[in-house]
Design an enzyme around this catalytic site. Structure first.
Site, PDB file in Angstrom:
ATOM      1  N   CYS A 182       0.846  -1.184   0.000  1.00 53.13           N
ATOM      2  CA  CYS A 182       0.000   0.000   0.000  1.00 53.13           C
ATOM      3  C   CYS A 182       0.885   1.239   0.000  1.00 53.13           C
ATOM      4  O   CYS A 182       1.858   1.307   0.764  1.00 53.13           O
ATOM      5  CB  CYS A 182      -0.904  -0.010   1.233  1.00 53.13           C
ATOM      6  SG  CYS A 182      -2.029   1.391   1.335  1.00 53.13           S
ATOM      7  N   GLU A 224      -8.740  -0.959  -2.546  1.00 43.95           N
ATOM      8  CA  GLU A 224      -9.093   0.468  -2.597  1.00 43.95           C
ATOM      9  C   GLU A 224     -10.477   0.716  -2.010  1.00 43.95           C
ATOM     10  O   GLU A 224     -10.694   1.709  -1.309  1.00 43.95           O
ATOM     11  CB  GLU A 224      -9.013   0.998  -4.042  1.00 43.95           C
ATOM     12  CG  GLU A 224      -7.631   0.891  -4.670  1.00 43.95           C
ATOM     13  CD  GLU A 224      -6.501   1.454  -3.819  1.00 43.95           C
ATOM     14  OE1 GLU A 224      -6.714   2.438  -3.080  1.00 43.95           O
ATOM     15  OE2 GLU A 224      -5.388   0.906  -3.888  1.00 43.95           O
TER      16      GLU A 224
END
Length: 165
Positions: A89, A132
């Site tokens: 991430c 997401e």
């Protein structure tokens, strides 16, 4: 536009749905800016939370040509069959963990033209979409693994930082 990094509390916030009649931003311009930042950061996805924007929006893709913006995304269905894969991430540099996700999902979202899209997403793209989408719900990939796995991943990232310093 700048990336927000863990432990910023905004990453743990569920962001607001976008009013499609008055989004408060130009969807085409937001897509361009978010995709540019995502690609410059060597990512394949970027959520509104990661840039401090309180909106149900994310972008994903491997390059300018295949990048999409998802406004007010929803996961309508998912398969029982799952896949375990390593995730990273942009808001958690150098941390990688194995996360279990559904293999296929059925989703709905609005694109930069505020046109509704419903589609099946599979494999790697499903993993990215769900990662997401999680961000928009205030969930990060650290919430998807055990404390032990998370602690081990953080130690490994710390060693990497110290080696490269």
């Amino acid at each position: 536009m700048k990336l927000i990094y863990h432990p910023d509390e905004f990453l743990d916030k569920k962001v607001n749905e976008v009013d499609l009649l008055n989004p408060g931003f130009d969807p085409k311009e937001l897509k361009k800016q978010m995709v540019d930042l995502m690609l410059a950061s060597k990512g394949i996805g970027l959520s509104a939370n990661q840039i401090g924007l309180n909106a149900q929006v994310f972008v994903m893709g491997e390059n300018i040509d295949n990048a999409i913006i998802c406004i007010n995304p929803e996961v309508l269905q998912h398969t029982e069959e799952t896949v375990v894969d390593t995730e990273g991430c942009l808001s958690f540099p150098n941390i990688f963990v194995k996360v279990t996700r559904p293999k296929e999902i059925l989703v709905k979202y609005y694109n930069e033209d505020l046109k509704e899209i419903s589609t099946k997403v599979i494999g790697y793209s499903a993993k990215c979409f769900l990662h997401e989408w999680d961000h928009l719900q205030g969930v990060t990939f650290k919430d998807r693994v055990s404390k032990l796995k998370w602690d081990m991943a953080q130690k490994k990232a710390s060693k990497l930082r110290n080696t490269n310093a």
